[in-house]
Design a protein around this motif. Structure first.
Motif, PDB file in Angstrom:
ATOM      1  N   GLY A  38      16.694  86.546-139.010  1.00  0.00           N
ATOM      2  CA  GLY A  38      17.611  87.213-139.469  1.00  0.00           C
ATOM      3  C   GLY A  38      17.509  88.330-140.583  1.00  0.00           C
ATOM      4  O   GLY A  38      16.878  87.865-141.432  1.00  0.00           O
ATOM      5  N   MET A  73      25.963  83.975-138.130  1.00  0.00           N
ATOM      6  CA  MET A  73      24.557  83.578-137.666  1.00  0.00           C
ATOM      7  C   MET A  73      24.443  81.815-137.642  1.00  0.00           C
ATOM      8  O   MET A  73      24.098  81.291-136.676  1.00  0.00           O
ATOM      9  CB  MET A  73      23.343  84.215-137.987  1.00  0.00           C
ATOM     10  CG  MET A  73      22.032  83.760-137.445  1.00  0.00           C
ATOM     11  SD  MET A  73      20.678  84.934-138.352  1.00  0.00           S
ATOM     12  CE  MET A  73      19.441  84.015-137.251  1.00  0.00           C
ATOM     13  N   ILE A 137      17.303  88.909-135.262  1.00  0.00           N
ATOM     14  CA  ILE A 137      18.471  89.558-135.487  1.00  0.00           C
ATOM     15  C   ILE A 137      18.406  90.372-136.393  1.00  0.00           C
ATOM     16  O   ILE A 137      18.511  90.073-137.616  1.00  0.00           O
ATOM     17  CB  ILE A 137      19.484  88.473-135.162  1.00  0.00           C
ATOM     18  CG1 ILE A 137      19.268  87.710-134.082  1.00  0.00           C
ATOM     19  CG2 ILE A 137      20.941  88.955-135.227  1.00  0.00           C
ATOM     20  CD1 ILE A 137      20.288  86.293-133.719  1.00  0.00           C
ATOM     21  N   GLN A 159      14.402  91.601-130.243  1.00  0.00           N
ATOM     22  CA  GLN A 159      15.090  92.099-131.240  1.00  0.00           C
ATOM     23  C   GLN A 159      16.520  92.646-131.155  1.00  0.00           C
ATOM     24  O   GLN A 159      16.777  93.263-130.037  1.00  0.00           O
ATOM     25  CB  GLN A 159      14.576  93.183-132.176  1.00  0.00           C
ATOM     26  CG  GLN A 159      15.042  93.845-133.346  1.00  0.00           C
ATOM     27  CD  GLN A 159      14.575  94.848-133.957  1.00  0.00           C
ATOM     28  OE1 GLN A 159      13.674  95.520-133.505  1.00  0.00           O
ATOM     29  NE2 GLN A 159      15.447  95.645-135.045  1.00  0.00           N
ATOM     30  N   ILE A 160      17.467  91.794-131.623  1.00  0.00           N
ATOM     31  CA  ILE A 160      18.802  92.072-131.233  1.00  0.00           C
ATOM     32  C   ILE A 160      19.629  92.734-132.242  1.00  0.00           C
ATOM     33  O   ILE A 160      19.675  92.228-133.581  1.00  0.00           O
ATOM     34  CB  ILE A 160      19.890  90.932-130.891  1.00  0.00           C
ATOM     35  CG1 ILE A 160      19.010  90.204-129.600  1.00  0.00           C
ATOM     36  CG2 ILE A 160      21.207  91.209-130.541  1.00  0.00           C
ATOM     37  CD1 ILE A 160      19.652  89.007-129.244  1.00  0.00           C
ATOM     38  N   TYR A 162      23.042  94.249-134.272  1.00  0.00           N
ATOM     39  CA  TYR A 162      24.554  93.760-134.040  1.00  0.00           C
ATOM     40  C   TYR A 162      25.193  95.036-134.673  1.00  0.00           C
ATOM     41  O   TYR A 162      26.507  95.162-134.524  1.00  0.00           O
ATOM     42  CB  TYR A 162      24.731  92.649-134.976  1.00  0.00           C
ATOM     43  CG  TYR A 162      24.256  92.559-136.257  1.00  0.00           C
ATOM     44  CD1 TYR A 162      24.947  93.343-137.381  1.00  0.00           C
ATOM     45  CD2 TYR A 162      22.933  91.691-136.446  1.00  0.00           C
ATOM     46  CE1 TYR A 162      24.332  93.071-138.629  1.00  0.00           C
ATOM     47  CE2 TYR A 162      22.714  92.013-137.779  1.00  0.00           C
ATOM     48  CZ  TYR A 162      23.121  92.518-138.897  1.00  0.00           C
ATOM     49  OH  TYR A 162      22.589  92.452-140.084  1.00  0.00           O
ATOM     50  N   VAL A 381      27.168  89.410-134.350  1.00  0.00           N
ATOM     51  CA  VAL A 381      25.992  88.510-135.053  1.00  0.00           C
ATOM     52  C   VAL A 381      26.182  87.141-134.088  1.00  0.00           C
ATOM     53  O   VAL A 381      25.251  86.621-133.622  1.00  0.00           O
ATOM     54  CB  VAL A 381      26.150  88.274-136.312  1.00  0.00           C
ATOM     55  CG1 VAL A 381      25.101  87.185-136.934  1.00  0.00           C
ATOM     56  CG2 VAL A 381      25.878  89.697-137.246  1.00  0.00           C
ATOM     57  N   SER A 384      24.871  87.480-130.655  1.00  0.00           N
ATOM     58  CA  SER A 384      23.511  87.777-130.630  1.00  0.00           C
ATOM     59  C   SER A 384      22.859  86.495-130.414  1.00  0.00           C
ATOM     60  O   SER A 384      21.815  86.315-129.856  1.00  0.00           O
ATOM     61  CB  SER A 384      22.976  88.487-131.795  1.00  0.00           C
ATOM     62  OG  SER A 384      23.777  89.736-131.901  1.00  0.00           O
TER      63      SER A 384
END
Length: 832
Positions: A38, A73, A137, A159-160, A162, A381, A384
């Protein structure tokens, strides 16, 4: 699964940098099989400028929003690990690091890419390379996401993001492993434009930050503002440090605020990240900017640090496009345990990526301030983490009892993430072609009189339908009587007024009235369109109205009278023809012209039959008959009368004086040659006239009453009639001349008074027609023309043939050869 690293030089450089760094990373590490990374921004330092404020804010206090993202998260990870249906028997772990907003991207990236020995090994083939984490993330800003994605995409590390909205991330070739749980900036721009359209604001100011975020979004906004005009476009400088503002940048911000004050537009769109705007709004308050409408992008639409600026409410109404608020059940009761921060020794707070008890403590203390933003980015988040979990669930072939535990490489997760399609809290989560989830936005308003609800929702925007639905009609405007602010370069024109541009901007114009016979089409506000021929309009009209089409109708009294006289004339002419046929061998018939009389009578009959063509709706056939038939028939009659008059004069006066010429005239039938030449000339005139003035029905509008249109056979009716009658006028003059010369001829041959009567009728009717056509137009001209036709035909029929019939029936003694011979002898004796 085979791919190669292309930027070895860049990696070698950053590896050297990492090797020389002794920075500690805060890793909230849970034991598990698969680890997530993260990237969050916890550390921003003090944003106050020493030139504007002397207050100091403790480090880590301002960017506390990321603390909420940390919780989201962790909350998702714990839910998944406690789930019996999603990844059964598999635990997820996570590490969270601070990227310090803008200043430190490379260290966290390399940390996640490194192996368990904290080394990023260089290979030609990374198919079986094991980095520290399976997916990443974050981070939160578009600029940070692009920088991180440049490196992670080389390793096909999922890779995400938000909260990154940059359209640059839509490029799947550059960023094949980047996904987003927020819609792109393009959707925000469309929501803004719908907001402008809703309140009819087309005259705006645009401010953008001097960075990639501002410049890219400015380009996107300008590409879509086809119906919006920009009064002012200015750039907001970006400070190098969040704790101070140089005198040069302070001067530029003062200049930008001054330009906004002097602009005539009352709406300001700001395309900037929140870091830049602290100094800008402080300066706007200092310069007493008031009564404007500010439109915020998602990046700062719900930023509490800006909301808390002293006296910010005075600048006007602040609206913004924010991520739709979505409540996560149980999330409000979830907290980070004290052990997560207390078990680490605090490091120097000027260093990024530190373990910081004070930061966590400050975040907990500001928990209420974070909640006022609503759970907007938190759900992004949260979802994700679930996206990664569902992709891993498919990759491991999990069922209700367990999963196939094996080594998973990041690149294997990318295609599975593209195919995710699941429901989370009754919301469908799936990626489209560009790697975006169809998340929605909403329009919010900043309220300073409601501390518990500072960012009030006023409208919803659907990215699927691209529509804006207002949920609150009574918006609090900072205007007298709470009226909607007006921001236009020129006021809207009134009905029936077209726009005349004053310059290159389409929003600045003056209003011009549309003239009579034109109307303003809403599809073209700059040109007045002419009405069709069968419609009319007054000045300043927005539509045309059907005209009242007038023509000589059958039921009108005038038409009935014309038909009556034409029928009487037709009957009389037919009777005369029968009488002449019966008495064709008599001297009266022979003196009237003999066989030429029947040519004249047939022409008169055809002329009378043609009179109904002047009545009813004009058609091309009727118009052709009007322009050709009567004119030709009357020419036949008048040419026969002319040649007959000339022939009688020749017998009594020219035979003795010019015997040779008279013999030629008689030998070669001069009268028929003359008639043939005249008729050939007439045909030429008629054909030429038809070509020049086609007999096609046209609508002629009355100038004094445009609602009425007269249906006529020719637009140039007067010229066509004059051209057709030119030869007849010439022949009528010859007839007058010959009748005057023959006034002393024997009574039986003296037809001067009858010919004079016929030609007088013709002359009077023609003069009357041209006088009426010079003054009037329309049906009256048609009536006069038809009336002239009837009078001329009756003049020839009754004036020329009528006296002959009178002699035949009432004075048969004068219709003998002896009587005619005695009259000729008497005339000869008088001449001697």
């Amino acid at each position: 699964g085979q791919f190669r690293l292309k930027t070895l030089i860049l990696l070698f450089f950053v590896l050297l940098t990492m090797a020389g760094s002794q920075t500690q990373y805060s890793d909230f590490h849970l034991a598990g099989d698969y680890l997530l990374g993260g990237l969050f921004s916890l550390h921003t330092g003090n944003r106050s400028s020493p030139h504007l404020s002397h207050s100091r804010v403790p480090t880590c206090q301002l960017k506390i929003a990321s603390y909420s993202y940390l919780r989201a998260m962790r909350f998702a990870v714990e839910q998944i690990n406690n789930s019996s249906t999603l990844l059964p028997g598999v635990s997820l772990g996570y590490e969270m690091v601070d990227v310090c907003y803008f200043t430190n991207f490379i260290h966290p990236i390399l940390y996640f890419l490194s192996n368990k020995h904290s080394v990023v090994q260089l290979h030609n083939n990374y198919t079986h390379y094991q980095p520290r984490v399976l997916a990443v993330i974050g981070p939160d800003s578009s600029q940070a996401v692009v920088i991180v994605a440049q490196v992670l995409s080389l390793f096909l590390m999922p890779q995400i993001s938000y909260s990154a909205t940059s359209n640059e991330l839509n490029d799947r070739e550059r960023f094949p492993s980047v996904f987003r749980t927020i819609s792109s900036m393009e959707q925000q721009i469309r929501a803004m434009l719908l907001l402008l359209q809703e309140f009819r604001w087309n005259w705006i100011n645009i401010l953008y930050s001097d960075d990639d975020y501002g410049r890219q979004n400015l380009k996107l906004l300008r590409a879509n503002t086809t119906k919006i005009c920009v009064a002012l476009q200015d750039v907001i400088p970006v400070p190098q440090s969040s704790q101070q503002l140089s005198l040069e940048l302070h001067g530029k911000i003062k200049s930008v605020v001054s330009n906004i004050i002097h602009s005539t537009a009352k709406v300001v769109i700001i395309l900037s990240l929140e870091l830049t705007l602290q100094f800008f709004f402080q300066e706007a308050v200092r310069q007493n900017v008031t009564d404007l409408v500010w439109i915020a992008t998602e990046a700062w639409a719900t930023e509490p640090t800006l909301y808390n600026i002293t006296d910010l409410w005075r600048v006007g109404t602040i609206l913004g496009v924010a991520v739709k608020e979505f409540s996560i059940p149980g999330f409000d009761d979830f907290r980070v345990s004290p052990a997560e921060g207390a078990n680490k020794q605090a490091s120097d707070q000027t260093t990024c990526n530190q373990a910081c008890d004070q930061c966590l403590r400050a975040a907990r203390d500001a928990d209420h301030s974070m909640r006022v933003q609503g759970e907007r980015i938190d759900f992004n988040v949260y979802s994700s983490v679930y996206i990664v979990a569902h992709a891993l669930h498919r990759l491991l072939g999990c069922n209700t009892t367990g999963c196939h535990k094996r080594m998973v490489y990041p690149w294997q997760l990318v295609p599975e993430m593209k195919r995710v399609n699941f429901s989370l809290l009754n919301k469908r989560i799936s990626f489209r072609e560009r790697g975006n989830t169809p998340n929605s936005f909403e329009i919010i308003q900043w309220n300073w009189d409601q501390p518990n609800n500072p960012f009030q929702k006023i409208a919803s925007y659907s990215t699927k339908n691209q529509t804006l639905l207002f949920t609150i009609q009574n918006i609090s405007w900072h205007t007298p009587n709470n009226t909607v602010p007006i921001s236009v370069c020129s006021q809207q024109c009134e009905y029936g007024q077209r726009r005349k541009p004053l310059n290159v901007r389409s929003c600045c114009f003056e209003c011009i009235d549309c003239e009579k016979g034109t109307f303003l089409n809403n599809n073209d506000l700059y040109n007045c369109q002419p009405c069709p021929a069968d419609q009319w309009s007054s000045a300043r009209s927005q539509k045309c109205y059907p005209r009242l089409v007038k023509y000589l109708e059958w039921q009108e009294g005038t038409a009935v009278v014309l038909l009556l006289f034409s029928v009487l004339g037709l009957v009389a002419t037919v009777v005369i023809s029968v009488i002449f046929a019966i008495h064709s061998h008599t001297p009266v018939v022979k003196s009237a012209g003999g066989r030429m009389c029947f040519l004249m009578l047939v022409s008169l009959i055809i002329g009378f039959i043609n009179v109904p063509m002047y009545i009813g709706i004009p058609t091309e056939f009727k118009c052709m008959c009007r322009q050709i038939v009567y004119s030709f028939c009357f020419t036949v009659c008048i040419s026969c009368i002319t040649v007959r008059s000339f022939q009688i004069i020749s017998i009594f006066k020219m035979a003795a004086r010019l015997p040779k010429a008279y013999s030629y005239w008689m030998k070669y039938n001069g009268q028929y040659i003359f008639i043939t030449v005249i008729l050939a000339l007439k045909v030429t005139i008629i054909v030429t006239n038809v070509i020049i003035h086609p007999p096609t029905p046209v609508l002629l509008v009355l100038e004094d009453n445009p609602s009425i249109a007269e249906l006529q056979c020719n637009k140039s009716y007067k010229l066509a009639l004059l051209m057709n009658n030119s030869l007849d006028t010439f022949l009528s003059i010859l007839c007058f001349y010959f009748s005057y010369i023959g006034k002393e001829l024997p009574k039986n041959y003296n037809e001067a008074k009858y010919i004079t009567l016929c030609m007088t009728c013709y002359a009077v009717s023609e003069i009357a027609i041209f006088l009426v056509m010079s003054v009037y137009r329309g049906v009256l001209v048609t009536i006069c023309d038809a009336l002239g036709v009837v009078i001329n035909l009756l003049g020839v029929s009754m004036g020329y043939f009528g006296p002959k019939c009178y002699l035949i029936f009432f004075h048969p003694e004068r219709n003998t050869a002896a009587y005619f011979q005695s009259v000729i002898q008497s005339y000869t004796m008088r001449q001697d």
